[in-house]
Write a protein that holds these residues in place. Structure first.
Motif, PDB file in Angstrom:
ATOM      1  N   LYS A 201       0.776  -1.365  -0.031  1.00 23.50           N
ATOM      2  CA  LYS A 201       0.047   0.108  -0.134  1.00 23.50           C
ATOM      3  C   LYS A 201       0.853   1.348   0.013  1.00 23.50           C
ATOM      4  O   LYS A 201       0.519   2.076  -0.728  1.00 23.50           O
ATOM      5  N   LEU A 205       0.782   4.104  -2.880  1.00 25.36           N
ATOM      6  CA  LEU A 205       0.758   5.506  -2.435  1.00 25.36           C
ATOM      7  C   LEU A 205       1.899   6.325  -3.120  1.00 25.36           C
ATOM      8  O   LEU A 205       1.689   7.491  -3.698  1.00 25.36           O
ATOM      9  N   GLU A 217      -1.421   8.193   6.609  1.00 24.32           N
ATOM     10  CA  GLU A 217      -1.861   7.988   4.943  1.00 24.32           C
ATOM     11  C   GLU A 217      -2.017   6.378   4.783  1.00 24.32           C
ATOM     12  O   GLU A 217      -3.037   6.130   4.143  1.00 24.32           O
ATOM     13  N   ASP A 220      -4.878   4.879   7.053  1.00 23.43           N
ATOM     14  CA  ASP A 220      -6.065   5.307   6.338  1.00 23.43           C
ATOM     15  C   ASP A 220      -6.656   4.649   5.122  1.00 23.43           C
ATOM     16  O   ASP A 220      -7.753   4.056   5.188  1.00 23.43           O
ATOM     17  N   GLU A 221      -5.892   4.417   4.564  1.00 24.44           N
ATOM     18  CA  GLU A 221      -5.915   3.718   3.148  1.00 24.44           C
ATOM     19  C   GLU A 221      -6.295   2.051   3.559  1.00 24.44           C
ATOM     20  O   GLU A 221      -7.348   1.469   2.973  1.00 24.44           O
TER      21      GLU A 221
END
Length: 248
Positions: A201, A205, A217, A220-221
């Motif tokens: 992930k 990003l 970040e 949250d993803e």
């Protein structure tokens, strides 16, 4: 009585314990008797027989697990058995006398009974070898269990129960060791899965934002906590290069 999943599994477990105490085998009569109250037909009994054979438990003859052992375990067992063959032989009469003295609390007899039980430890270890734990570790755990068992013989009501009592203690110790190892490997696999998930992930990003991403970040993803992300980074030995762990 209805044969439901719970009592069926309980009977299978009891039969597996019995098999281990009998040299990894059951008799057809024992299986039939265990399920007698449900009056199973020959087809269903054949399926149960097949289950035990698939789990290397012999029916009316000892099961053979030797062929399924890793090479290192086979070598260790052969070497260890060779060492045990150097111990002085014990007749049935001598063995009974040792058991009687051990039951009376004689410590020398208890030590001798542990020595007499060492081949039994090896035989039981064959049933658990190949399940993730080295035979050497299984035997070490079994020897400790045997040494503990001979100090607890006040739990035994008759001399005829001594061997089975010691055998059950050995089996329980080995089962616990295998279970702990399995749980540990499962935890390791879960941690590795989380590390890979966080790394993938973070890279996704990074490729999208063209910069290192924050812990928040990524969290949250993925829908996890920032603490879980930081833990994954820590377990990766800080090798997840796409995350700026210093940035809030």
């Amino acid at each position: 009585m209805e044969l439901n999943q719970t009592n069926f599994a309980q009977i299978l477990e009891e039969l597996r314990d019995t098999a281990r105490l009998q040299g990894n085998m059951l008799t057809s009569g024992q299986i039939s008797e265990a399920f007698d109250q449900w009056q199973l037909d020959d087809g269903k009994l054949a399926l149960i027989h097949g289950y035990f054979r698939n789990n290397h438990i012999g029916i009316d003859e000892p099961g053979d697990t030797q062929d399924d052992l890793p090479g290192d375990d086979v070598s260790f067992l052969e070497m260890y058995l060779g060492e045990l063959n150097g111990l002085p032989p014990v007749s049935d009469g001598e063995k009974r006398a040792v058991m009687m003295s051990a039951l009376a609390g004689d410590r020398d007899a208890q030590a001798k009974l542990v020595e007499i039980s060492l081949p039994q430890v090896v035989e039981i270890s064959r049933l658990y070898a190949g399940q993730g734990v080295f035979a050497e570790d299984l035997i070490g755990e079994g020897n400790v269990a045997a040494a503990t068992a001979v100090t607890m013989l006040e739990c035994v009501e008759d001399i005829s129960e001594v061997e089975s009592f010691i055998g059950k203690m050995i089996m329980d110790a080995m089962e616990e060791l295998v279970s702990e190892d399995s749980s540990s490997r499962q935890i390791d696999e879960n941690v590795l899965e989380r590390v890979n998930e966080v790394n993938d992930k973070a890279k996704e990003l990074y490729d999208s934002l063209l910069r290192k991403v924050t812990v928040k970040e990524v969290a949250d993803e993925l829908g996890i906590t920032e603490g879980e992300v930081r833990e994954a980074v820590k377990f990766s030995a800080d090798s997840i290069a796409y995350i700026n762990v210093l940035e809030d």
